[in-house]
Every structure is written in structure tokens, then in C-alpha cells.
Motif scaffolding. Sequence first.
Motif, PDB file in Angstrom:
ATOM      1  N   VAL A 148       2.547  13.624  -2.547  1.00  0.00           N
ATOM      2  CA  VAL A 148       3.454  13.474  -1.404  1.00  0.00           C
ATOM      3  C   VAL A 148       2.648  13.278  -0.119  1.00  0.00           C
ATOM      4  CG1 VAL A 148       5.177  14.623   0.024  1.00  0.00           C
ATOM      5  CG2 VAL A 148       5.349  14.750  -2.462  1.00  0.00           C
ATOM      6  N   ALA A 149       1.585  14.074   0.034  1.00  0.00           N
ATOM      7  CA  ALA A 149       0.729  13.935   1.216  1.00  0.00           C
ATOM      8  C   ALA A 149       0.127  12.539   1.289  1.00  0.00           C
ATOM      9  CB  ALA A 149      -0.367  14.992   1.199  1.00  0.00           C
ATOM     10  N   ARG A 150      -0.195  11.965   0.148  1.00  0.00           N
ATOM     11  CA  ARG A 150      -0.776  10.621   0.136  1.00  0.00           C
ATOM     12  C   ARG A 150       0.257   9.568   0.530  1.00  0.00           C
ATOM     13  NH1 ARG A 150      -4.430  11.324  -5.378  1.00  0.00           N
ATOM     14  NH2 ARG A 150      -6.263  12.238  -4.335  1.00  0.00           N
ATOM     15  N   VAL A 151       1.514   9.781   0.160  1.00  0.00           N
ATOM     16  CA  VAL A 151       2.569   8.865   0.611  1.00  0.00           C
ATOM     17  C   VAL A 151       2.702   8.930   2.127  1.00  0.00           C
ATOM     18  CG1 VAL A 151       5.033   8.347   0.555  1.00  0.00           C
ATOM     19  CG2 VAL A 151       3.849   8.957  -1.565  1.00  0.00           C
ATOM     20  N   LEU A 152       2.730  10.153   2.670  1.00  0.00           N
ATOM     21  CA  LEU A 152       2.823  10.309   4.121  1.00  0.00           C
ATOM     22  C   LEU A 152       1.625   9.668   4.813  1.00  0.00           C
ATOM     23  CD1 LEU A 152       4.014  14.034   4.297  1.00  0.00           C
ATOM     24  CD2 LEU A 152       5.412  11.975   4.388  1.00  0.00           C
ATOM     25  N   GLY A 153       0.456   9.879   4.236  1.00  0.00           N
ATOM     26  CA  GLY A 153      -0.751   9.275   4.815  1.00  0.00           C
ATOM     27  C   GLY A 153      -0.704   7.761   4.773  1.00  0.00           C
ATOM     28  N   ALA A 154      -0.188   7.210   3.671  1.00  0.00           N
ATOM     29  CA  ALA A 154      -0.092   5.753   3.558  1.00  0.00           C
ATOM     30  C   ALA A 154       0.868   5.194   4.598  1.00  0.00           C
ATOM     31  CB  ALA A 154       0.363   5.375   2.152  1.00  0.00           C
ATOM     32  N   ARG A 173       0.826  -1.213   0.000  1.00  0.00           N
ATOM     33  CA  ARG A 173       0.000   0.000   0.000  1.00  0.00           C
ATOM     34  C   ARG A 173       0.863   1.267   0.000  1.00  0.00           C
ATOM     35  NH1 ARG A 173      -5.424  -0.493   1.219  1.00  0.00           N
ATOM     36  NH2 ARG A 173      -6.154  -2.620   1.646  1.00  0.00           N
ATOM     37  N   ILE A 174       1.931   1.245   0.770  1.00  0.00           N
ATOM     38  CA  ILE A 174       2.830   2.409   0.774  1.00  0.00           C
ATOM     39  C   ILE A 174       3.474   2.567  -0.600  1.00  0.00           C
ATOM     40  CG2 ILE A 174       4.918   3.398   1.780  1.00  0.00           C
ATOM     41  CD1 ILE A 174       4.200   1.866   4.383  1.00  0.00           C
ATOM     42  N   TRP A 175       3.938   1.453  -1.170  1.00  0.00           N
ATOM     43  CA  TRP A 175       4.583   1.529  -2.475  1.00  0.00           C
ATOM     44  C   TRP A 175       3.613   1.992  -3.562  1.00  0.00           C
ATOM     45  CZ3 TRP A 175       8.947   2.513  -4.374  1.00  0.00           C
ATOM     46  CH2 TRP A 175       9.245   2.254  -5.714  1.00  0.00           C
ATOM     47  N   SER A 176       2.369   1.608  -3.465  1.00  0.00           N
ATOM     48  CA  SER A 176       1.370   2.073  -4.436  1.00  0.00           C
ATOM     49  C   SER A 176       1.245   3.593  -4.407  1.00  0.00           C
ATOM     50  CB  SER A 176       0.007   1.434  -4.152  1.00  0.00           C
ATOM     51  OG  SER A 176       0.041   0.047  -4.410  1.00  0.00           O
ATOM     52  N   ALA A 177       1.338   4.168  -3.208  1.00  0.00           N
ATOM     53  CA  ALA A 177       1.288   5.627  -3.093  1.00  0.00           C
ATOM     54  C   ALA A 177       2.529   6.259  -3.713  1.00  0.00           C
ATOM     55  CB  ALA A 177       1.152   6.035  -1.628  1.00  0.00           C
ATOM     56  N   VAL A 178       3.690   5.592  -3.566  1.00  0.00           N
ATOM     57  CA  VAL A 178       4.918   6.095  -4.197  1.00  0.00           C
ATOM     58  C   VAL A 178       4.811   6.006  -5.718  1.00  0.00           C
ATOM     59  CG1 VAL A 178       7.407   5.743  -4.445  1.00  0.00           C
ATOM     60  CG2 VAL A 178       6.333   5.518  -2.193  1.00  0.00           C
ATOM     61  N   GLU A 179       4.250   4.919  -6.218  1.00  0.00           N
ATOM     62  CA  GLU A 179       4.051   4.785  -7.662  1.00  0.00           C
ATOM     63  C   GLU A 179       3.151   5.898  -8.196  1.00  0.00           C
ATOM     64  OE1 GLU A 179       4.495   0.107  -8.813  1.00  0.00           O
ATOM     65  OE2 GLU A 179       2.601   0.712  -7.867  1.00  0.00           O
ATOM     66  N   TYR A 236       4.952  15.188   9.013  1.00  0.00           N
ATOM     67  CA  TYR A 236       5.136  13.750   8.848  1.00  0.00           C
ATOM     68  C   TYR A 236       3.822  12.977   8.819  1.00  0.00           C
ATOM     69  CZ  TYR A 236       9.484  15.785  10.322  1.00  0.00           C
ATOM     70  OH  TYR A 236      10.569  16.630  10.423  1.00  0.00           O
ATOM     71  N   GLY A 237       2.722  13.685   8.605  1.00  0.00           N
ATOM     72  CA  GLY A 237       1.423  13.041   8.530  1.00  0.00           C
ATOM     73  C   GLY A 237       0.586  13.315   9.766  1.00  0.00           C
ATOM     74  N   SER A 238      -0.478  12.556   9.914  1.00  0.00           N
ATOM     75  CA  SER A 238      -1.412  12.796  11.000  1.00  0.00           C
ATOM     76  C   SER A 238      -0.957  12.144  12.297  1.00  0.00           C
ATOM     77  CB  SER A 238      -2.800  12.266  10.622  1.00  0.00           C
ATOM     78  OG  SER A 238      -2.756  10.878  10.377  1.00  0.00           O
ATOM     79  N   ASN A 239      -1.191  12.842  13.396  1.00  0.00           N
ATOM     80  CA  ASN A 239      -0.950  12.316  14.740  1.00  0.00           C
ATOM     81  C   ASN A 239       0.477  11.791  14.905  1.00  0.00           C
ATOM     82  OD1 ASN A 239      -1.528  11.682  17.374  1.00  0.00           O
ATOM     83  ND2 ASN A 239      -2.517   9.733  16.884  1.00  0.00           N
ATOM     84  N   CYS A 240       1.441  12.677  14.646  1.00  0.00           N
ATOM     85  CA  CYS A 240       2.856  12.318  14.801  1.00  0.00           C
ATOM     86  C   CYS A 240       3.565  13.332  15.699  1.00  0.00           C
ATOM     87  CB  CYS A 240       3.546  12.272  13.438  1.00  0.00           C
ATOM     88  SG  CYS A 240       2.881  11.061  12.284  1.00  0.00           S
ATOM     89  N   PRO A 241       3.071  13.553  16.911  1.00  0.00           N
ATOM     90  CA  PRO A 241       3.618  14.639  17.737  1.00  0.00           C
ATOM     91  C   PRO A 241       5.055  14.425  18.202  1.00  0.00           C
ATOM     92  CG  PRO A 241       2.095  13.306  19.014  1.00  0.00           C
ATOM     93  CD  PRO A 241       1.973  12.844  17.596  1.00  0.00           C
ATOM     94  N   LYS A 242       5.535  13.186  18.216  1.00  0.00           N
ATOM     95  CA  LYS A 242       6.898  12.930  18.679  1.00  0.00           C
ATOM     96  C   LYS A 242       7.885  12.736  17.536  1.00  0.00           C
ATOM     97  CE  LYS A 242       5.555  10.906  23.110  1.00  0.00           C
ATOM     98  NZ  LYS A 242       5.631   9.688  23.976  1.00  0.00           N
ATOM     99  N   ALA A 243       7.398  12.817  16.296  1.00  0.00           N
ATOM    100  CA  ALA A 243       8.269  12.621  15.149  1.00  0.00           C
ATOM    101  C   ALA A 243       9.254  13.777  15.017  1.00  0.00           C
ATOM    102  CB  ALA A 243       7.440  12.485  13.877  1.00  0.00           C
ATOM    103  N   PHE A 244      10.418  13.483  14.464  1.00  0.00           N
ATOM    104  CA  PHE A 244      11.427  14.511  14.230  1.00  0.00           C
ATOM    105  C   PHE A 244      12.184  14.171  12.959  1.00  0.00           C
ATOM    106  CE2 PHE A 244      13.256  11.242  16.939  1.00  0.00           C
ATOM    107  CZ  PHE A 244      14.499  10.987  16.368  1.00  0.00           C
TER     108      PHE A 244
END
Length: 417
Positions: free
Chosen positions: A400-406, A40-46, A355-363
Motif C-alpha cells: 500500500v505504501a508503494r502505491v501511495l509513493g507511486a 507506473r501507478i498501476w504496476s504498484a497496484v498490481e 497520503y505519502g511524502s510531502n502532502c501537507p495540504k492533502a485531506f
Amino acid sequence: MLFRQNRVAVPRDLASVTSYDPARETDPADVGLKPDAARRIWSAVEAMYGSGLHPGVSITVRRHGRVILDRAIGHARGNAPGEQGEKQLLTPQTPVCLFSASKAISAMLIHKLAEQGKLQLDARVADYLPEYGNNGKEKTTLRQLLAHRAGIPEVPLKNVDPTVLNDFDTIVRLLCASKPNAAHGRQQSYHAVTAGYIAGAVAQRVSGRSLPELLRTELAEPLGCEYFRYGLAPEQQPRGALNAFTGPSLPAPVAMIAKRALYVDFEELAVLTNDPHFMESVVPAANIYSTAEESCRFYQMLLDGGVWQGRRIFKPETIAEAVRPAGPIQIDRTLLAPVRFSPAFVLGEWPFGLYGSNCPKAFGHLGFLNIICWADPDRDISVSLLNTGKTVAPDSLLTVARVLGAISRNCPRVKGR
């Protein structure tokens, strides 16, 4: 029709331009994901590649430290709009310029020197680089410099010759003599390239070593990287991916904001970075070259408390300091968008951030709009998404947003975190 101009020729058979080694990828089910998570992630990259806005895209995703995706699609050379020459496939082994995603890596060299007791983040820049301490910059600290609060977001030249950005010593002299545009620490204004030169000069002064040597000995070699360096050596340059401006021209207001941040017309910058002089320069905030896997490796090491394959590279407290917010989220005066920085990284947010939705600790960090490298402790993932198409086309931002979402949907938060 207007928005379909200046794009890459995308073949119908995407497998013909896809490169990966299945043996390098772990079954998603082995790291607690649904069996089709990687697909599914790769499909978003494609779909991102299929927009025709990126000559090449590469991605590496780790979950629980294990690679679930390490693939590339498209071309490193020969297939950009108007480009001549033989087509060269982009592979997972192709080095790509990280642009501003270089900032986080360079900043961690400063944190490493602090860990070694050679400097302090809350000391003044002028304590280590005395020539910087004038015209209102006397009290500026290293922490403020790294968090885009030093008041020097622009190179102090009215008409910047873009090639001057390749001259490290000249830029340092200009910035040392400049006046800040705001009192130190009071205003967040993204320093697209400037802070990197000053931080790099400090690193060289206190260590007695060149910045390329520091990057090599403190990070690239301990991580076992082939690239992960400022620019590319002449013999490596033919392997590097070239960048391309794609999609429509920028609307005048957006073009003005972009030039203020980048000092160069947006459409010219991609061409500038393909010049051998740029590849042979040291631009601390903008020209580290890396494969997606190497960049992902760097973030995985940080996610694992500073250890890579049993070797300690950073102390956990050093990483904690590097990801600590420099202040609340606010509208950045350069980017005109809400951003929250630490003295190294762009930080994630809730309910939605870089980095997408609900990622408060991401850096992590963004590079030229659509390169994104990060770690998310809540999901126990490290990610590097690299590409060579430089564009503000609306459908590029959407894909790009769809890749992050995936990624965020298919790599859910680990229970108990």
C-alpha cells in the motif's frame, strides 16, 4: 511460510482479472505528467494485488479533474480464502464498503447543514440533541465531536454484540446516557463509529429528514452517483464486493488495540460486513458503499471548490472550514499513532503522512487500514484506492505504501503551488 497463509489465489495472467475501459482514461501527458505515469501507478497496484492479500482492488486517480486511472483487478466474490461459489470479477462499477472512509462523507453532511444555517459547528451537541447533554457531555461541541475530541470513543457496553452496531437508535441512546472518558476537547481519541451515530442523530433532528435521504439529496444525486449510499438495497447486494480477513492472525497487543477501536475481533469484522443486515443498516461512520470513481468524484468536487459539472454543491468557505485543522498533530489515544484531524478529515503531513511524502495540504480518510480516499491541492489530484482484503500482514502495509509513493512520485506538485 507462516506469513504466506490465508491468501488469495493470484493468477499468473493479471490481465485475465483486470477490468477497465481505456476510453475513460486520459493520456497522462495531457495533464502534465510523464507518458508512463499511469502505467507506473498501476504496476504498484498490481504488486499490491499480487501479494495475495486482497481479493479485489479498484482505483481511480484524477489529475486536473481528468481521469488518468479507473481500473479494477481481482474478484468481488468467489476468490477469498475458503470462499465458495462462482467467481465474480471486481470491476470499476462494483460498489465496495468504504468502512471509516465513510466518516468524511457523513461529516460533510453536517457541514452542509451548517452552510444552510441549520446548525453551528461551535454550538453544543446538546443544543440539537438535548438528551446527549448529561454526565459531563453538556459542553461538548459539534466541532469536537467531528474531530474525535468528544470523549466517547467506545460504545458503553462491556461485551459488545457486534450486531448492535446495526441498530442506530440503540447506539444513540447508549451514547447519550454515557459518561465521557475525558473532559470535552482536551483529548484526541479516535471515535471509530461512535461519533457518526451522534452526528447522524443531530443531522436528522435539525433537518427533519433521515440520514440516507440527506446523503442521497445533498451528495449522491448532485454528484450523479449510482451508489454512494449507506449500505446496499437488497437488489444491489449481489453486485457488492465481499470483504475477507487475509494474512496471519494479529499479535495479541495489536489485536487488543484493534478491538478497542473496532469493538469486534479484527478477524470477525470482515464477515460481519458481508451480512445482509449490515448492508441494510445505517452505520454513518462505517458503511457507505461506493465505487472508486464515485468516491474520487466526491473529492474532486471538494478540490474544485464545491462544484461538480457546473453545479455548486458546497460553498468554498464550507470546504475551508471542513479542512481546517482541529489542532496540532498528536499521538491519538485510541490509535496510539500520530494523527492530525480536521472536523471531517485526516490531514496530510510533511515530510510524510497518510497520503505519502510531502502532502501537507492533502485531506481525506482511511478505511479499515488500507482503503484510502483523498485530495491533494498541491498536486491537483483526487484519488480513491479501494480493496476488500482486511489484513495487517507486513507486506500489505508495504505494498500500500508503494502505491501511495507511486502516486506522489508520478503526480508531482503543480508549479506555483
